[in-house]
Every structure is written in C-alpha cells, then in structure tokens.
Design an enzyme around this catalytic site. Structure first.
Site, PDB file in Angstrom:
ATOM      1  N   GLU A  24       0.875  -1.203  -0.053  1.00  0.00           N
ATOM      2  CA  GLU A  24      -0.002  -0.123  -0.143  1.00  0.00           C
ATOM      3  C   GLU A  24       0.776   1.205   0.055  1.00  0.00           C
ATOM      4  O   GLU A  24       1.960   1.273   0.669  1.00  0.00           O
ATOM      5  CB  GLU A  24      -0.876   0.022   1.209  1.00  0.00           C
ATOM      6  CG  GLU A  24      -1.878  -1.210   1.187  1.00  0.00           C
ATOM      7  CD  GLU A  24      -2.877  -1.364   2.250  1.00  0.00           C
ATOM      8  OE1 GLU A  24      -2.530  -0.594   3.275  1.00  0.00           O
ATOM      9  OE2 GLU A  24      -3.745  -2.002   2.240  1.00  0.00           O
ATOM     10  N   CYS A  46       3.590   8.518   0.932  1.00  0.00           N
ATOM     11  CA  CYS A  46       4.115   7.553   1.788  1.00  0.00           C
ATOM     12  C   CYS A  46       4.220   6.237   1.297  1.00  0.00           C
ATOM     13  O   CYS A  46       3.235   5.711   0.873  1.00  0.00           O
ATOM     14  CB  CYS A  46       3.301   7.481   2.929  1.00  0.00           C
ATOM     15  SG  CYS A  46       3.777   6.274   4.341  1.00  0.00           S
ATOM     16  N   CYS A  61       6.682  -7.104   6.769  1.00  0.00           N
ATOM     17  CA  CYS A  61       7.763  -6.509   7.743  1.00  0.00           C
ATOM     18  C   CYS A  61       8.525  -7.374   8.656  1.00  0.00           C
ATOM     19  O   CYS A  61       7.672  -8.491   9.065  1.00  0.00           O
ATOM     20  CB  CYS A  61       7.451  -5.009   8.590  1.00  0.00           C
ATOM     21  SG  CYS A  61       8.961  -4.311   9.318  1.00  0.00           S
ATOM     22  N   CYS A 117       7.088  -4.508  15.502  1.00  0.00           N
ATOM     23  CA  CYS A 117       6.559  -3.544  16.475  1.00  0.00           C
ATOM     24  C   CYS A 117       4.980  -3.757  16.897  1.00  0.00           C
ATOM     25  O   CYS A 117       4.220  -4.215  16.140  1.00  0.00           O
ATOM     26  CB  CYS A 117       6.615  -1.958  15.866  1.00  0.00           C
ATOM     27  SG  CYS A 117       8.147  -1.667  15.103  1.00  0.00           S
ATOM     28  N   CYS A 177       1.764  -2.034  15.404  1.00  0.00           N
ATOM     29  CA  CYS A 177       1.597  -1.895  14.021  1.00  0.00           C
ATOM     30  C   CYS A 177       1.122  -3.003  13.151  1.00  0.00           C
ATOM     31  O   CYS A 177       1.350  -4.248  13.438  1.00  0.00           O
ATOM     32  CB  CYS A 177       3.160  -1.741  13.424  1.00  0.00           C
ATOM     33  SG  CYS A 177       3.364  -1.705  11.884  1.00  0.00           S
ATOM     34  N   CYS A 225      -0.532   6.184   9.888  1.00  0.00           N
ATOM     35  CA  CYS A 225       0.591   5.358  10.430  1.00  0.00           C
ATOM     36  C   CYS A 225       0.375   4.446  11.108  1.00  0.00           C
ATOM     37  O   CYS A 225      -0.451   4.352  12.181  1.00  0.00           O
ATOM     38  CB  CYS A 225       1.408   6.568  11.242  1.00  0.00           C
ATOM     39  SG  CYS A 225       2.577   7.428  10.227  1.00  0.00           S
TER      40      CYS A 225
HETATM   41  S1  SF4 Z   1       6.352   0.033  12.483  1.00  0.00           S
HETATM   42 FE1  SF4 Z   1       5.631  -1.782  11.283  1.00  0.00          FE
HETATM   43  S2  SF4 Z   1       6.385  -1.539   9.298  1.00  0.00           S
HETATM   44 FE2  SF4 Z   1       7.726  -0.286  10.552  1.00  0.00          FE
HETATM   45  S3  SF4 Z   1       9.318  -1.508  11.442  1.00  0.00           S
HETATM   46 FE3  SF4 Z   1       7.661  -1.685  12.847  1.00  0.00          FE
HETATM   47  S4  SF4 Z   1       6.546  -3.455  12.109  1.00  0.00           S
HETATM   48 FE4  SF4 Z   1       7.941  -2.784  10.393  1.00  0.00          FE
END
Ligand code: SF4
Length: 346
Positions: free
Chosen positions: A94, A107, A114, A118, A121, A339
């Site tokens: 995306e 963005c 990923c 996190c 996220c 975000c």
């Molecule tokens: S915020 Fe999400 S996309 Fe960014 S590094 Fe952490 S897990 Fe990966």
C-alpha cells in the site's frame, strides 16, 4: 504469471547500452529505451514509438517490464488517498498520498510485510514476504505523482519511506530507487524532499552517513527508555538505544543534518514525566525535531492514544528544552491509511 524473462529495469543504463552494442546496434539505443523505462514510465515496449518495430520485438523476446498496477484506490474524507498496489507476482503493498494546503506527500512501502515486530503496527502482523525492487518503489511514487496532478492540480512535493516495511532492511533497493527518483533521468526530485523513516538499524544508519546521502532521516523512537522501547518494539533488545544513539551521533557528525523523531504517546506506556525527560536527554546530542503523532488504534485496543494533557506535557517540556516539536494529527483514518495501519485490509 511468473516469467523467466529478465526485468529490463534491473539493468543499469550502462548495461542496457552494452546490450544493444552486443546485439550489433548502437549504444545510443540504450539511452532511448532507458528514457522510456524511467522518465516516461512506459509499461510496454510497444509504447516506445521512436524505437523500430524489430527492436521492440527483440526486446520483447528478452525482457519484461514488471510494472505495478493500482488495484484499488480509496479516498478519505480529508483528501488522503490510499492505493492498494499489485506487484507483478500478485503480492500487494500500500502507498498513501497525503495532501495539505502547501504540499502533497507520498508515503511509500519498501517491503511486502515487515520482518520487525512493533506491537502497535498492523504491518507487523503480516510476515515479511519479500523486499520491493527499486522499480516497484519508483512506480509507487509515479502513481502518486499522477494522482496528485489529477486530483490536486500539482505535482508531488515530498516522499516519506514510512509505508510497509523497514527501509533500512532493504537498503540497496531503497537507495537505488531514491537515485532514480532524484536523477534528471528519472523524476528529478530534490533529495531534500525525501525522508527515510527507520525504526533504527544502527549499522545501516552509519552506512548511510558514510555514503553522504542527501535525503533526511527520521527515527520511529516512541520511547527513550530501553525497557519500555523493548516492550513495544522487541527488536530494541538487539539494537539498543545506546547503539542507536551512537549511530545517530555518527550520522549527525557526517551529515550535519537535523534528526527527526517520530513519537506516539500511549496511555499507560510512555505518558509520564520520566518518559519525556528521557526523550529530552536522548535528543540532546544533535539538533532534533520531535513529531508527536496521533495514534490510530488497530483493532484490539491494546494501545490507546494518551490524553491531550499528556501530549501537552510532552510539547511543553520539549519546547522548554529547545527541541522543535510538532503535533501531527492523523490523516486518512477512515480508510486505514494512517501510520501503522497499512496491512492490506482493503
Ligand atoms: S512500525 Fe511496522 S512497518 Fe515499521 S518497522 Fe515496525 S513493524 Fe515494520
């Protein structure tokens, strides 16, 4: 469908020129085709109208142009646009266009999923499937630039690498994409309008500093206390704050470029005076700017935006200590484009 032909945009200009020479043609033909591929974003060889039919057929036999396709475009009530971008192998990432009165920011994603984890996220819930190629990153920017011209009557002005993925875990491809975005043979954008946002990979921050890159750096910090940061960004156990800080000092020493910290204040996690004092201390070694970002809950409600009193406390304390601070309202929440919300839900 997967094909064995080589993606022509994996070739440098020099390689393309050599290819034509080896085929008995002129090296100059390579320049023409290169211009079609990047500056003119041709999706087919047939579009290359100043190249002979035989040459186009020959290119067709050897290569493919793996362009992206915007499968779905959603528009938020605040003007934000989110693209679901289908890659040549069927995977989807995306990218988002964020308009304000004075600028239009893209963005973009750097990986499918990923590898970091996190906890706040949405992308982290998808496993990392692969890195994006330079042309796939470049194409996201081209698509958003076209949308910006179409819907807002102006070209794209800024780019942030803050979509899906950790850009410094796909370092070479991200830098190649930026080279093309900034090259007069590509989009010719100023590197000063580009920001790479990382969760903090010390070794790669130092590498960027050594390469004297001209774009900006942002770090998703969210806490300057190791214990707290590790609890929300578990990779911090490997890349500790001390290592991150050392790398950032190195970056500043080489680039003299101000560091931006992205920071969300969550209720019960980092909404204390102790947390903001630690942030002030962390920022001291170099000119810094802190973006306090409004949080967008991702379904389970484990993380909640802190009270406005807590955000005010951050703002006051940072300003008192001479640190530039902005409070950023979230954009595109109604279409999950904000975000930390990118996760192919559409
Ligand atoms: S915020 Fe999400 S996309 Fe960014 S590094 Fe952490 S897990 Fe990966």
């Amino acid at each position: 469908m997967e094909t064995k032909k080589k993606d022509i945009r994996a070739l440098t200009k020099e390689q393309l020129r050599n290819f034509f020479v080896e085929c008995g043609d002129k090296a100059f033909r390579g320049n023409q085709v290169y211009e079609w591929l990047w500056q003119k974003s041709a999706h087919t060889f047939d579009a290359m109208t100043n190249v002979s039919k035989e040459t186009r057929q020959m290119l067709e036999e050897h290569f493919v142009i793996n362009h992206i396709r915007v499968d779905q475009m959603q528009r938020s009530s605040d003007g934000t646009i989110k693209n679901a971008v289908r890659l040549h192998d069927g995977l989807v990432v995306e990218s988002v266009l964020i308009p304000t009165e004075t600028r239009t920011t893209a963005c973009v994603s750097s990986q499918v999923g990923c590898s970091l984890d996190c906890r706040f996220c949405a992308t982290a819930r998808m496993k990392r499937m692969r890195n994006l190629n330079p042309d796939e990153i470049y194409d996201q920017v081209v698509a958003i630039d076209n949308e910006s011209r179409l819907y807002f009557d102006r070209p794209l002005s800024n780019i942030v690498f803050m979509g899906m993925g950790e850009p410094l875990m796909n370092y070479n491809n991200v830098l190649k994409a930026i080279d093309m975005i900034t090259s007069p043979e590509g989009l010719g954008m100023s590197p000063k309008r580009i920001t790479v946002s990382t969760s903090g990979v010390p070794k790669m921050i130092k590498k960027m500093a050594d390469e004297e890159v001209k774009f900006g750096l942002a770090v998703s910090l969210h806490s300057a206390i190791d214990e707290v940061r590790t609890s929300i960004m578990p990779f911090n156990a490997t890349f500790s704050l001390a290592d991150l800080r050392e790398a950032l000092e190195y970056w500043y020493g080489k680039t003299k470029s101000r560091i931006t910290y992205e920071y969300v204040v969550w209720e019960g996690i980092n909404d204390t005076q102790e947390a903001v004092d630690a942030l002030v201390k962390f920022c001291r070694f170099a000119p810094s700017k802190v973006n306090l970002i409004e949080y967008n809950p991702i379904d389970d409600g484990e993380f909640q935006q802190a009270s406005s009193a807590a955000v005010d406390m951050y703002q006051r304390t940072l300003e008192k200590n001479g640190i530039t601070v902005t409070v950023r309202r979230s954009r595109g929440k109604d279409i999950d484009a904000a975000c930390g919300q990118l996760a192919n839900k559409a």
